[in-house]
Design an enzyme around this catalytic site. Structure first.
Site, PDB file in Angstrom:
ATOM      1  N   ASP A 130      32.256  19.976 -30.613  1.00  0.00           N
ATOM      2  CA  ASP A 130      31.408  20.215 -29.435  1.00  0.00           C
ATOM      3  C   ASP A 130      30.962  18.915 -28.756  1.00  0.00           C
ATOM      4  OD1 ASP A 130      31.373  23.029 -29.842  1.00  0.00           O
ATOM      5  OD2 ASP A 130      29.895  22.756 -31.424  1.00  0.00           O
ATOM      6  N   ASN A 150      -4.519   1.772  -6.333  1.00  0.00           N
ATOM      7  CA  ASN A 150      -3.165   2.240  -6.671  1.00  0.00           C
ATOM      8  C   ASN A 150      -2.961   2.435  -8.170  1.00  0.00           C
ATOM      9  OD1 ASN A 150      -2.041   2.571  -4.172  1.00  0.00           O
ATOM     10  ND2 ASN A 150      -1.109   0.545  -4.085  1.00  0.00           N
ATOM     11  N   ALA A 190       0.829  -1.208   0.000  1.00  0.00           N
ATOM     12  CA  ALA A 190       0.000   0.000   0.000  1.00  0.00           C
ATOM     13  C   ALA A 190       0.855   1.246   0.000  1.00  0.00           C
ATOM     14  CB  ALA A 190      -0.915  -0.001   1.223  1.00  0.00           C
ATOM     15  N   ASP A 228      27.287  22.548 -32.301  1.00  0.00           N
ATOM     16  CA  ASP A 228      26.824  21.973 -33.570  1.00  0.00           C
ATOM     17  C   ASP A 228      27.889  21.169 -34.293  1.00  0.00           C
ATOM     18  OD1 ASP A 228      28.451  24.047 -34.226  1.00  0.00           O
ATOM     19  OD2 ASP A 228      27.056  25.059 -35.579  1.00  0.00           O
ATOM     20  N   ASP A 285      27.235  28.347 -27.647  1.00  0.00           N
ATOM     21  CA  ASP A 285      28.106  28.552 -28.787  1.00  0.00           C
ATOM     22  C   ASP A 285      27.676  29.852 -29.471  1.00  0.00           C
ATOM     23  OD1 ASP A 285      30.141  27.723 -30.510  1.00  0.00           O
ATOM     24  OD2 ASP A 285      28.719  26.904 -31.936  1.00  0.00           O
TER      25      ASP A 285
END
Length: 987
Positions: free
Chosen positions: A683, A772, A287, A679, A333
């Site tokens: 990087d 539940n 529970a 990009d 950037d």
């Protein structure tokens, strides 16, 4: 013969030795994580382990009791099904991440022109070894890291944006660099593997292959980067640990409290009683555990990704959605993110008049992309209706179109204009389109009627059809200019463009813009033009080019440097990679939200500082002293100074890949949550290391695969919108966690109170499971659709160590949960004591239900097996949780401020849940399955009376929270031993 043989033998021995020492010229990839390990990793989570343990114990107890049929195994089966679905999502996410390494191979050259056996031949690039001499030319992909040894043309230019991020190509030379701590940009005599030659031809000696190249160092950096757990996962792990201790404590407490009942006759002895109350303790644990929590968290994050996709932010890693919400630093950037990465002419300078003394005039040009759309403004900011009618602008456009080797075209698939060639030359092509054509007044409207494909270079094609190119004198480093010889009918004209200082020194005349006549270039005019050039270059950091022309006698078929004198100066143009228009407001939003932006770029310091001033978001800085550092300057600082510099840094320049990763790590050591944009291939290591890596949609496949999120429009403003969405998602996540936990506390209180009072079990296990999974699941998921708060970007980022459940919130959980549990027990007791349809027993009889078979009673003992009381208590639990769901529309705002209809998904889910609940009450097969029975109207009224007060109680608690009494009140009620250690320290 022997000499040749021994020489060849020596060569092959050297090649073999090099191959053994350095390895083949190929990026070897470490084998990915085995599939079975990825699957097991998804279960390495405390809350998941608790769920597995609960499922196993439930399964064993079912077998011990000899229960059979589908209903007996529903509970463990559903728990395992949820965990399997959760693991599948995790495996898919991690499999995508490993693609980044594979895609690095796409940047390796396949073949190379190499000197072997006294001659050049084309060989597979994988066979290169250090010491090989390789020839490269325009369009070649550099096959290895190489040092220049011979120049076979006037110049050699290489596009190395994948390594440095710079938008313009780099010029290479034979001389070695004199810079200390040289970065890639400074190594002008080195050709890097994977870069592309865009102009010229040359030869170079191989100095590094495979892993020993710049590209190889990027691969190594990505391999040695470990993925960090997201802030939400860390806090959910802490919460799971805390919850496990609480559950264990309550289970043991329930078992100990009932030791006196172990010997009750109904259990058949002490051992039987111990097993019975152990089952109750397990039911209590089931529970208390929010089985649906992992699934609902995943669902809420998935909903967030759909909303982010509409904001042009494509999420690749589900947990990163929430990480955005607590981002404290964005390392952005410069090229392509803050700027358009499309070189554009922004200023023009010409001689306007000479009659009343030399008068130099400037024009401004609008437009920040390669689209041939823009307006030219005069000194007073007034638009020029027909720029091509002005002689200087007319000849400027003509020269820009003809003295040019680039191509401008429209890409219908991407719905944008693209370049082929040098960015500066394409900027001149776009300028020619903006100036237009002479001849008739309606040219502007006529051009607008063309298709985008025709419009891309319409004016340029006009000039190319008017003139025929006869000869070209390419750009060289010593002349710093290029010229073309063109013929039109009986006129031959040489057009030139180049560095302003080179063109000006060769000019003897200048074109007047008012009359179209030419006048002698006086010293005063030359000085004024040089002053404007230095102003453009220094103050506005524009890249400047001068344009000129000269009449050439008919019959000449070629050009030589001797022809480049006595030129007529046309004008000066200044161009830049312009900042995006929406970046300023986006950066100001970041600042108001407590998020610091650090601009990271490979460009030089002055250019980057000028761009930051143009953006306008750094106006609060009087100057960049103490806020702007080159990578080498930062590395030379002592450790304490570096720590202070990181706290103030706004600009980081002249960086290479290792510097970006170093910056991310340094910020993370200061407990910052770092988002990094990029990009290029360069990087990728930093994107992988950052808490959230953000790749550009136009970037390389490597960058996208290493990232957590991809910006479809390459726009910094989209990051800010995604951060706001991330914060809203966290708030909603916290709300549904609060809802589910408070509901589960109610179930625990219900079972615990029933066990302490000694009354029959209020709820059967299958009824608990129904509550539940079905009643909790639907409304909890719908809470994920709560609307974003209007002030979500005005609050500071939450601390990374802020607990999901604070002391005051936990106190609120306890109060609400206690009421839910007591109301459920009250419904059960009410039916036995007061209901007209019930037996109306005295309370003492209810408490002694287990001794009923051993004594005489006025009622049948089968009354305790009636399904009405458990149906009432189960329905109270369902209805009270529906009211509690409405409480979670906002953490602190009243329902009067944020009404239920603000989230129609939640209203719909509540209606659907109640419909499902009514179905199991009134449809016979379902009512038998869930051990329930139909209820009367009198019973429904009592259920509503018992359920509605949960709204009143939470409104009171919200009032205390709004008045700031909550934290003080919560501190007074807290018990340090009830909260995770990290939370105690944070407080």
């Amino acid at each position: 013969f022997l000499g040749k043989f021994s020489g060849s033998l020596y060569f092959f021995v050297q090649v073999a030795l090099h191959a053994k020492i350095y390895g083949r010229n190929v990026l070897l990839l470490i084998a990915g994580t085995p599939f079975w390990k990825l699957v097991l990793k998804q279960f390495d989570d405390l809350l998941v382990k608790i769920l597995i343990a609960a499922a196993i114990v439930s399964f064993i107890l079912t077998l011990i009791n000899g229960e059979t049929g589908l209903t007996a195994f529903v509970e463990p089966f559903v728990i395992l099904l949820i965990l399997a679905a959760n693991a599948a999502v995790g495996v898919i996410t991690e499999t995508n991440a490993e693609k980044a390494l594979e895609e690095l191979r796409a940047y390796q050259a396949e073949v190379a022109t190499v000197l072997r056996n006294g001659g050049f031949s084309i060989l597979p690039a994988t066979e290169l070894v250090p010491g090989d001499i390789v020839e490269v030319t325009v369009g070649c992909k550099v096959p290895a890291d190489m040092r220049m040894i011979e120049m076979l043309s006037d110049q050699l230019r290489v596009d190395q944006a994948i390594l440095t991020g710079e938008s313009s190509s780099a010029e290479k030379e034979l001389e070695s660099t004199v810079a200390t701590n040289a970065v890639y940009q400074d190594k002008t005599n080195i050709l890097f593997s994977g870069t592309v030659v865009v102009a010229g031809r040359g030869r170079a000696v191989v100095v590094g292959v495979g892993a020993n190249t710049a590209m190889g160092s990027i691969r190594d950096s990505m391999l040695h980067t470990d993925d960090e757990a997201t802030p939400l996962k860390k806090k959910l792990d802490e919460f799971g640990s805390f919850l496990a201790k609480v559950i264990a404590g309550i289970c043991v407490l329930v078992w100990i409290v009932n030791i006196g009942h172990f010997r009750d006759p109904a259990h058949g002895g002490f051992f039987g009683g111990a097993i019975h109350y152990f089952k109750i303790a397990v039911a209590l644990a089931v529970a208390a555990i929010p089985e649906g929590l992992p699934a609902v968290v995943t669902t809420c994050l998935a909903l967030g990704t759909k909303r982010m996709a509409r904001l042009n932010a494509i999420v690749r890693s589900l947990p990163s959605v929430e990480t955005l919400g607590c981002t404290t630093v964005i390392c952005s950037d410069k090229t392509g993110t803050l700027t358009t990465n499309m070189m554009s002419v922004s200023k023009i300078c010409v001689l306007d008049s000479f009659h009343h003394g030399p008068l130099i005039t400037e024009y401004s040009v609008s437009g920040t992309t390669y689209a041939p759309e823009g307006i030219i403004y005069d000194n007073n900011g007034l638009q020029l209706e027909l720029p091509a009618k002005l002689p200087s602008l007319f000849h400027l456009a003509m020269c820009s179109a003809l003295c040019n080797e680039s191509v401008l075209q429209y890409n219908p698939d991407k719905a944008c204009y693209e370049k082929i060639g040098e960015s500066t030359e394409v900027a001149l092509r776009v300028l020619a389109e903006k100036v237009g054509l002479p001849g008739f007044d309606s040219i502007s409207s006529a051009l607008n009627m063309l298709s985008k494909h025709e419009r891309a270079s319409y004016c340029n094609h006009y000039w190319e059809n008017q003139f025929r190119k006869v000869s070209t004198l390419d750009f060289s480093r010593d002349r710093k200019m290029m010229s073309v010889l063109c013929i039109q009918k009986h006129t031959q004209i040489m057009f030139s463009k180049g560095a302003p200082e080179s063109i000006l020194s060769r000019c003897s005349h200048i074109l007047c813009n008012d009359s179209g006549s030419t006048v002698l270039m006086s010293t005063s005019i030359r000085d004024e033009l040089e002053s404007r050039f230095h102003s453009f270059a220094a103050n506005e950091t524009l890249r400047c080019l001068a344009l000129a022309m000269k009449l050439i006698p008919m019959g000449q078929q070629s050009l030589s440097p001797h022809d480049e004198k006595d030129l007529t100066f046309i004008g000066l143009v200044g161009m830049l990679d312009p900042p995006r228009e929406e970046v300023r407001n986006a950066m100001l939003s970041c600042m108001s939200a407590g998020i610091r932006v650090i601009v990271v770029t490979g460009d030089n310091k002055s250019t980057a500082e000028s761009l930051c001033r143009k953006i306008g978001a750094f106006d609060h800085l009087e100057d960049f002293t103490g806020h702007s550092y080159t990578a080498s300057e930062f590395e030379e600082l002592p450790p304490l100074q570096q720590t202070l510099a990181l706290q103030r840094m706004a600009l980081f320049t002249r960086v290479e890949p290792s510097h970006k990763k170093m910056l991310v790590e340094a910020l993370q050591h200061q407990n910052e949550v770092v988002a990094m944009t990029g990009d290029g291939v360069n990087d990728a290591p930093a994107l992988k290391k950052a808490d959230i890596g953000i790749a550009m949609g136009s970037g390389t496949a490597v960058a996208k695969s290493a990232s957590d999120m991809v910006l479809a429009d390459d726009n910094f403003a989209s990051i800010v919108a995604a951060v706001a969405e991330g914060r809203a998602i966290y708030n909603n996540t916290k709300q549904f966690i609060r809802y589910m936990i408070s509901s589960n506390i109610g179930e625990v209180v219900c079972i615990f109170v029933a066990a302490v009072l000694g009354i029959p079990d209020t709820l059967a296990p299958v009824q608990l499971l129904w509550v539940n999974l079905v009643t909790d699941g639907l409304p909890a998921t719908a809470i994920g659709f709560n609307k974003q708060d209007s002030d979500v970007m005005k609050a500071k980022p939450r601390k990374i160590n802020e607990a999901v459940v604070s002391g005051w919130l936990f106190f609120r959980y306890l109060v609400i949960g206690a009421y839910v549990g007591l109301a459920t027990v009250a419904g059960f007791v009410w039916w036995f004591l007061y209901s007209d349809g019930g037996p109306k027993l005295p309370y003492r009889e209810l408490m002694n239900f287990d001794t009923c078979p051993t004594r005489e009673t006025t009622y049948p003992c089968t009354i305790f097996e009636d399904r009405h009381p458990s149906t009432v208590s189960m329905t109270v639990l369902v209805v009270v949780e529906m009211f509690n769901a409405l409480n979670n529309l906002s953490e602190n705002q009243s329902l009067l401020v944020i009404p239920p209809w603000s989230n129609l998904w939640l209203v719909g889910s509540i209606a659907l849940t109640m419909l499902l609940h009514v179905l199991i009450l009134y449809v016979p097969p379902l009512s038998i399955l869930f051990s329930v029975t139909p209820l009367s109207w009198a019973e429904w009224k009592i259920i509503l009376y018992l359920s509605f007060p949960v709204i009143i109680i939470d409104e009171i608690l919200k009032f205390f929270s709004r008045k700031s009494y909550g934290m003080r009140f919560g501190f007074r009620f807290r018990r340090n031993d009830l909260l995770p250690k990290s939370e105690r320290h944070d407080k």
